[in-house]
Design a protein around this motif. Structure first.
Motif, mmCIF file in Angstrom:
data_model
loop_
_atom_site.group_PDB
_atom_site.id
_atom_site.type_symbol
_atom_site.label_atom_id
_atom_site.label_comp_id
_atom_site.label_asym_id
_atom_site.label_seq_id
_atom_site.Cartn_x
_atom_site.Cartn_y
_atom_site.Cartn_z
ATOM 1 N N GLU A 1 0.541 -1.049 0.036
ATOM 2 C CA GLU A 1 0.294 -0.045 0.076
ATOM 3 C C GLU A 1 0.735 1.571 -0.026
ATOM 4 O OE1 GLU A 1 -2.562 -0.390 3.316
ATOM 5 O OE2 GLU A 1 -4.171 -1.701 2.252
ATOM 6 N N ILE A 2 2.423 1.357 -1.027
ATOM 7 C CA ILE A 2 2.389 2.334 -0.956
ATOM 8 C C ILE A 2 3.080 2.799 -2.647
ATOM 9 C CG2 ILE A 2 4.188 2.255 0.920
ATOM 10 C CD1 ILE A 2 6.200 0.499 -1.017
ATOM 11 N N SER A 3 3.429 3.258 -3.248
ATOM 12 C CA SER A 3 3.381 4.210 -4.833
ATOM 13 C C SER A 3 4.267 3.783 -5.097
ATOM 14 C CB SER A 3 3.918 5.230 -4.494
ATOM 15 O OG SER A 3 5.579 5.664 -4.650
ATOM 16 N N PRO A 4 4.510 3.075 -6.825
ATOM 17 C CA PRO A 4 5.411 2.247 -7.709
ATOM 18 C C PRO A 4 7.201 2.746 -6.724
ATOM 19 C CG PRO A 4 3.622 2.436 -8.306
ATOM 20 C CD PRO A 4 3.637 3.883 -7.196
ATOM 21 N N ASN A 5 6.816 4.316 -7.071
ATOM 22 C CA ASN A 5 8.540 5.014 -6.692
ATOM 23 C C ASN A 5 8.766 4.797 -5.899
ATOM 24 O OD1 ASN A 5 8.400 5.723 -9.394
ATOM 25 N ND2 ASN A 5 6.354 7.750 -8.758
ATOM 26 N N THR A 6 7.905 4.958 -4.142
ATOM 27 C CA THR A 6 8.249 5.017 -2.820
ATOM 28 C C THR A 6 8.989 3.360 -2.937
ATOM 29 O OG1 THR A 6 7.111 6.150 -1.714
ATOM 30 C CG2 THR A 6 7.385 4.461 -0.555
ATOM 31 N N ALA A 7 7.989 1.739 -3.234
ATOM 32 C CA ALA A 7 9.199 1.488 -3.663
ATOM 33 C C ALA A 7 10.446 1.798 -3.876
ATOM 34 C CB ALA A 7 7.643 0.012 -4.484
ATOM 35 N N ALA A 8 10.651 1.646 -5.303
ATOM 36 C CA ALA A 8 11.448 2.277 -6.091
ATOM 37 C C ALA A 8 12.891 2.286 -5.729
ATOM 38 C CB ALA A 8 11.439 2.577 -7.327
ATOM 39 N N GLY A 9 12.376 3.590 -4.644
ATOM 40 C CA GLY A 9 13.572 4.374 -4.198
ATOM 41 C C GLY A 9 14.268 3.827 -2.501
ATOM 42 N N ARG A 10 12.899 2.809 -1.759
ATOM 43 C CA ARG A 10 13.201 1.637 -1.562
ATOM 44 C C ARG A 10 14.416 0.547 -1.011
ATOM 45 N NH1 ARG A 10 8.056 0.817 2.383
ATOM 46 N NH2 ARG A 10 7.355 2.905 3.383
ATOM 47 N N TYR A 11 14.226 0.387 -2.601
ATOM 48 C CA TYR A 11 14.506 -0.982 -3.160
ATOM 49 C C TYR A 11 16.566 -0.561 -3.404
ATOM 50 C CZ TYR A 11 16.101 -4.266 -6.644
ATOM 51 O OH TYR A 11 16.893 -5.457 -6.708
#
Length: 182
Positions: free
Chosen positions: A136-146
């Motif tokens: 339940e986060i944005s794809p950009n947030t997921a990519a940043g965390r990765y």
């Protein structure tokens, strides 16, 4: 034919494909190995009770597992047992290679949010959009965390080479520019 028999046809291949990865994901979420196995079993027992197969079974399974794992962690006694076991975040074999041990240590030291995204991306082969849906986060947030998590892992590996990348921590020699032609 009852609901369990109908769902067994799609649950069994899903279990065979995802159970080991879910245990690892549970470890990334802070569960012990045995707790993660228990949550996997609970998740698949719940999936067998569904009246029909979900539209995206893998994503549904990951989401159901994550919710159960987070609920499982909330117990005080389980938290104390988990802290006691925290020194053994991964099950260690007798002969670990040094780079494997460094990678496991580095992954364990990452913030939980980054560790969770890395496990979903690498071991579950999800897209950032799918990870965003699960967490339940944005794809950009997921990519940043990765991206930030991998950067931290790379630094923690103390000079281990990654594919085409140069080793981290090696000195770089800067040459003086030649004098221009007069």
């Amino acid at each position: 034919m009852n609901a369990t028999e109908r769902n067994g046809s799609w649950c069994q291949p899903l279990y065979e494909a995802k159970a080991a990865g879910l245990v690892l994901y549970g470890r990334a979420l802070g569960l012990s190995h045995s707790e993660a196995e228990d949550v996997v079993q609970e998740t698949f027992m719940a999936l067998l009770q569904l009246p029909s197969q979900p539209d995206e079974p893998e994503h549904y399974c990951l989401r159901a597992f994550r919710n159960r794992a987070l609920n499982y962690r909330r117990s005080l006694w389980r938290r104390l047992a988990r802290e006691w076991e925290s020194a053994r975040w991964f099950e260690r074999g007798a002969e670990l290679e040094q780079s494997e041990a460094e990678a496991m240590r580095g992954l364990a030291e990452l913030p939980a949010a980054q560790r969770e995204v890395i496990v979903l991306k690498i071991w579950h082969e999800l897209t950032f959009e799918a990870i965003g849906n699960v967490l339940e986060i944005s794809p950009n947030t997921a990519a940043g965390r990765y991206r930030y998590g991998l950067q931290k892992l790379k630094v923690s590996m103390k000079g281990a080479a990654y594919g085409r990348d140069e080793p981290v921590g090696e000195p770089i020699t800067i040459l003086e520019a030649p004098s221009p032609f007069a």
